[in-house]
Design an enzyme around this catalytic site. Sequence first.
Site, PDB file in Angstrom:
ATOM      1  CG  ASN A  13      -1.866   1.512   1.454  1.00 15.11           C
ATOM      2  OD1 ASN A  13      -1.777   2.060   0.633  1.00 15.11           O
ATOM      3  ND2 ASN A  13      -2.307   1.366   2.526  1.00 15.11           N
ATOM      4  CE  LYS A  15      -0.059   3.015   4.769  1.00 15.41           C
ATOM      5  NZ  LYS A  15      -0.249   3.426   6.125  1.00 15.41           N
ATOM      6  CG  HIS A  99      -5.564   1.811   5.223  1.00 13.43           C
ATOM      7  ND1 HIS A  99      -5.182   2.697   6.311  1.00 13.43           N
ATOM      8  CD2 HIS A  99      -4.665   1.103   5.216  1.00 13.43           C
ATOM      9  CE1 HIS A  99      -4.098   2.604   6.638  1.00 13.43           C
ATOM     10  NE2 HIS A  99      -3.672   1.422   5.937  1.00 13.43           N
ATOM     11  CD  GLU A 101      -2.944   5.429   6.617  1.00 17.64           C
ATOM     12  OE1 GLU A 101      -3.054   5.505   5.497  1.00 17.64           O
ATOM     13  OE2 GLU A 101      -2.087   4.818   7.547  1.00 17.64           O
ATOM     14  CD  GLU A 171      -3.274  -2.428   7.260  1.00 12.49           C
ATOM     15  OE1 GLU A 171      -2.116  -2.904   6.642  1.00 12.49           O
ATOM     16  OE2 GLU A 171      -4.057  -1.454   7.002  1.00 12.49           O
ATOM     17  N   GLY A 177       2.774   2.114  10.760  1.00 11.69           N
ATOM     18  CA  GLY A 177       3.702   3.407  10.774  1.00 11.69           C
ATOM     19  C   GLY A 177       4.481   3.848  12.039  1.00 11.69           C
ATOM     20  CB  SER A 217       5.582  -1.736  11.871  1.00 14.77           C
ATOM     21  OG  SER A 217       5.233  -0.273  12.332  1.00 14.77           O
TER      22      SER A 217
HETATM   23  P1  13P Z   1       3.368   0.570   7.816  1.00 12.93           P
HETATM   24  O1  13P Z   1       3.683  -0.767   6.955  1.00 12.93           O
HETATM   25  O2  13P Z   1       3.922   1.641   7.343  1.00 12.93           O
HETATM   26  O3  13P Z   1       3.256   0.383   9.186  1.00 12.93           O
HETATM   27  O4  13P Z   1       1.574   0.575   7.129  1.00 12.93           O
HETATM   28  C1  13P Z   1       0.876  -0.367   7.136  1.00 12.93           C
HETATM   29  C2  13P Z   1      -0.494  -0.031   6.463  1.00 12.93           C
HETATM   30  O5  13P Z   1      -1.087   0.841   6.713  1.00 12.93           O
HETATM   31  C3  13P Z   1      -0.613  -0.792   5.196  1.00 12.93           C
HETATM   32  O6  13P Z   1      -1.951  -0.699   4.621  1.00 12.93           O
END
Ligand code: 13P
Length: 255
Positions: A13, A15, A99, A101, A171, A177, A217
């Site tokens: 992803n 983002k 997601h 977010e 997740e 992150g 992560s």
């Molecule tokens: P990270 O791998 O940067 O922690 O992000 C995970 C994520 O949100 C994937 O959709």
Amino acid sequence: MSKTTRKPLVAGNWKMNKMVGESVDLAAALKPLVAGIDGADIVVCPVYTALYAVGEVLKGSNVELGAQNCYVKESGAYTGEISPQMLLDAGCQWTIIGHSERREYFGESDAFLNEKLTFALGAGLKVMFCIGETLEEREGGTMNEVLTRQVVEGLKGLQEGDFASVAIAYEPVWAIGTGVVATPEQAQEAHAFIRSLVQENFGEVVASALRIQYGGSAKPGNAGELISQPDVDGFLVGGAALKADSFADIVKAVV
Ligand code: 13P
């Protein structure tokens, strides 16, 4: 169906990162690093503006293309939105839906995400459907309640046949992150719980075939231990997917 018959699914992803040229470069760098690997499904999810160009780069490779979101209409006066049909037209086979977010910053509810999931599947996209608890929910003891709500309301109305095109990405929000990855035990506990929820609601056949990815992560250094857990079937990778070598190393850890 046991773990050995569930093909691992590793998706990047990206983002809201990378310009068109950078996205094309990343896809082009990734392709040879994972060429010939057929023990996992591999997907990258660039920003909308780069989808078509990245799709062209990936043509004929073993890396599939996905989007990060979509809307619940095919076309029309919905300024700023994008339809599953348009994503398919741009070369996508996949989309991410739900997601954290999107849930947090854009207020996407379980009911709306269920509508998106249903519409995207109907259009012919495969979906990685994201769920996961916040730190507050985990520490407050409501994690299972939250996951139950996200699964039951998010997947509401799906038929057995739909699940061939669905993966769930667990997740935990506190791991996204942050560099704080779930321990293999924490991931396994959550994945097993999610699979049990799917079994209760959709039956054993669906539950045992469903791929549940871990996200938060995930890195080359922790992917091996996580994937060795019986209910971890792949990854949804954020930061480590922005470099071809680290994403390829996660793919290699899985196969
Ligand atoms: P990270 O791998 O940067 O922690 O992000 C995970 C994520 O949100 C994937 O959709």
